[in-house]
Design a protein around this motif. Structure first.
Motif, short mmCIF file in Angstrom:
data_model
loop_
_atom_site.label_atom_id
_atom_site.label_comp_id
_atom_site.label_asym_id
_atom_site.label_seq_id
_atom_site.Cartn_x
_atom_site.Cartn_y
_atom_site.Cartn_z
N MET A 1 0.79 -0.95 -0.28
CA MET A 1 0.10 0.24 -0.22
C MET A 1 0.95 1.14 -0.06
SD MET A 1 -3.02 0.94 2.54
CE MET A 1 -4.40 1.63 2.14
N THR A 2 0.86 1.98 -0.99
CA THR A 2 1.14 3.10 -0.83
C THR A 2 0.89 4.73 -0.30
OG1 THR A 2 2.09 2.44 -3.18
CG2 THR A 2 2.18 5.22 -2.65
N ALA A 3 1.43 5.16 0.36
CA ALA A 3 1.27 6.62 0.99
C ALA A 3 0.49 7.17 0.68
CB ALA A 3 2.34 6.88 1.99
N ALA A 4 -0.95 8.15 0.79
CA ALA A 4 -2.10 9.51 0.23
C ALA A 4 -0.68 10.47 0.17
CB ALA A 4 -3.03 9.55 0.87
N ILE A 5 -0.20 11.29 -0.89
CA ILE A 5 -0.45 12.69 -0.98
C ILE A 5 -1.56 13.68 -2.02
CG2 ILE A 5 2.28 11.53 -1.16
CD1 ILE A 5 1.70 12.41 -4.10
N GLU A 6 -0.84 14.90 -1.79
CA GLU A 6 -2.12 15.48 -2.35
C GLU A 6 -0.98 15.36 -3.80
OE1 GLU A 6 -0.23 16.63 0.48
OE2 GLU A 6 -2.21 15.66 1.89
N ILE A 7 -2.56 16.13 -4.61
CA ILE A 7 -2.16 16.02 -5.87
C ILE A 7 -1.17 17.60 -6.65
CG2 ILE A 7 -2.79 17.10 -8.22
CD1 ILE A 7 -5.68 15.21 -8.37
N ASP A 8 -1.21 17.73 -5.36
CA ASP A 8 0.40 19.23 -5.60
C ASP A 8 0.94 18.90 -4.83
OD1 ASP A 8 -0.49 19.17 -2.88
OD2 ASP A 8 0.13 21.57 -2.91
N ARG A 9 1.56 17.64 -4.77
CA ARG A 9 2.66 17.13 -5.18
C ARG A 9 3.19 16.31 -5.69
NH1 ARG A 9 2.90 14.58 0.69
NH2 ARG A 9 5.47 14.43 0.06
N MET A 10 1.92 16.12 -7.16
CA MET A 10 2.70 14.81 -7.72
C MET A 10 3.60 15.80 -8.76
SD MET A 10 -0.98 13.30 -8.29
CE MET A 10 -0.43 12.23 -9.85
N LEU A 11 4.17 14.34 -9.52
CA LEU A 11 5.29 15.43 -10.56
C LEU A 11 4.30 15.70 -12.30
CD1 LEU A 11 8.88 14.01 -9.49
CD2 LEU A 11 7.37 16.86 -9.32
N PRO A 12 4.61 16.27 -13.28
CA PRO A 12 3.85 15.89 -14.16
C PRO A 12 4.49 14.36 -14.90
CG PRO A 12 4.88 17.61 -14.38
CD PRO A 12 5.76 16.77 -13.33
N GLY A 13 3.15 14.04 -15.42
CA GLY A 13 3.73 12.60 -15.91
C GLY A 13 3.40 11.29 -14.47
N GLN A 14 3.03 11.77 -13.75
CA GLN A 14 2.37 10.65 -12.71
C GLN A 14 1.31 10.09 -13.03
OE1 GLN A 14 4.49 12.39 -9.52
NE2 GLN A 14 5.17 10.20 -8.37
N THR A 15 0.59 9.55 -12.66
CA THR A 15 -0.55 9.16 -12.12
C THR A 15 -1.07 8.29 -10.89
OG1 THR A 15 -0.93 7.05 -13.10
CG2 THR A 15 -0.84 8.54 -14.90
N ALA A 16 -1.84 8.20 -10.74
CA ALA A 16 -2.26 8.27 -9.56
C ALA A 16 -4.64 8.17 -8.86
CB ALA A 16 -1.77 9.16 -8.65
N LEU A 17 -4.39 7.62 -8.21
CA LEU A 17 -5.38 7.43 -7.56
C LEU A 17 -6.34 7.96 -6.62
CD1 LEU A 17 -8.14 4.81 -8.34
CD2 LEU A 17 -7.62 3.81 -6.65
N ILE A 18 -7.59 9.01 -6.61
CA ILE A 18 -8.17 9.89 -6.20
C ILE A 18 -8.50 8.83 -4.95
CG2 ILE A 18 -9.61 11.26 -5.23
CD1 ILE A 18 -9.29 12.14 -8.49
N VAL A 19 -7.59 8.87 -3.30
CA VAL A 19 -8.22 8.32 -2.45
C VAL A 19 -9.43 9.22 -1.59
CG1 VAL A 19 -7.07 6.15 -2.45
CG2 VAL A 19 -6.36 8.75 -1.41
N ALA A 20 -9.38 10.21 -1.51
CA ALA A 20 -10.12 11.07 -0.49
C ALA A 20 -10.17 12.43 -0.88
CB ALA A 20 -9.54 11.22 0.93
N ILE A 21 -10.94 13.27 -0.68
CA ILE A 21 -11.27 14.63 -1.29
C ILE A 21 -11.58 15.72 0.49
CG2 ILE A 21 -12.47 16.42 -2.93
CD1 ILE A 21 -12.18 14.53 -4.52
N ASP A 22 -11.30 16.17 0.50
CA ASP A 22 -10.98 17.22 1.65
C ASP A 22 -12.39 18.06 1.05
OD1 ASP A 22 -11.68 18.93 4.07
OD2 ASP A 22 -9.89 19.41 4.15
N ARG A 23 -13.92 17.64 1.27
CA ARG A 23 -15.07 19.05 1.31
C ARG A 23 -14.58 19.77 1.93
NH1 ARG A 23 -16.36 16.62 -4.14
NH2 ARG A 23 -15.84 14.33 -4.03
N LEU A 24 -14.49 19.10 3.40
CA LEU A 24 -14.78 20.32 4.32
C LEU A 24 -14.26 21.39 4.42
CD1 LEU A 24 -16.14 18.49 7.55
CD2 LEU A 24 -17.55 19.28 5.86
N GLY A 25 -13.50 21.31 3.07
CA GLY A 25 -11.93 22.44 2.93
C GLY A 25 -12.33 23.93 1.27
N LEU A 26 -13.34 23.05 0.93
CA LEU A 26 -14.21 23.75 -0.43
C LEU A 26 -15.38 24.14 0.27
CD1 LEU A 26 -13.14 21.24 -2.84
CD2 LEU A 26 -11.86 23.15 -2.11
#
Length: 88
Positions: free
Chosen positions: A1-26
């Protein structure tokens, strides 16, 4: 299992699966708009491009669309990276 990171920490070309969205922060309208654009748990995303000088905004592919996200919004979306890719 890979640790979760935020999309803003990803690099161009990386792909990922969304595991959570902090909708309370929006605000409700922005949370609804993200949902309409396809940002939901279990959806694959790819960072296509980061703007220079701080990387704001990011171009993110979700489904068949490319969406520009502010880093502050991308920081509220947690993902698990797919594979070992670190960019092109």
């Amino acid at each position: 299992m890979t640790a979760a990171i935020e999309i803003d920490r990803m690099l161009p070309g990386q792909t990922a699966l969304i595991v959570a969205i902090d909708r309370l922060g929006l605000d409700p309208q922005t949370a609804r708009r993200l949902h309409e654009l396809g940002f939901d748990d279990g959806v694959d995303v790819e960072v296509i491009h980061r703007a220079p000088f701080g990387g704001d905004p990011l171009a993110v592919r979700v489904g068949n669309m490319v969406v520009a996200l502010r880093r502050s919004m991308a920081a509220l979306i947690e993902v698990e990276l797919n594979g070992e890719g670190t960019g092109p």
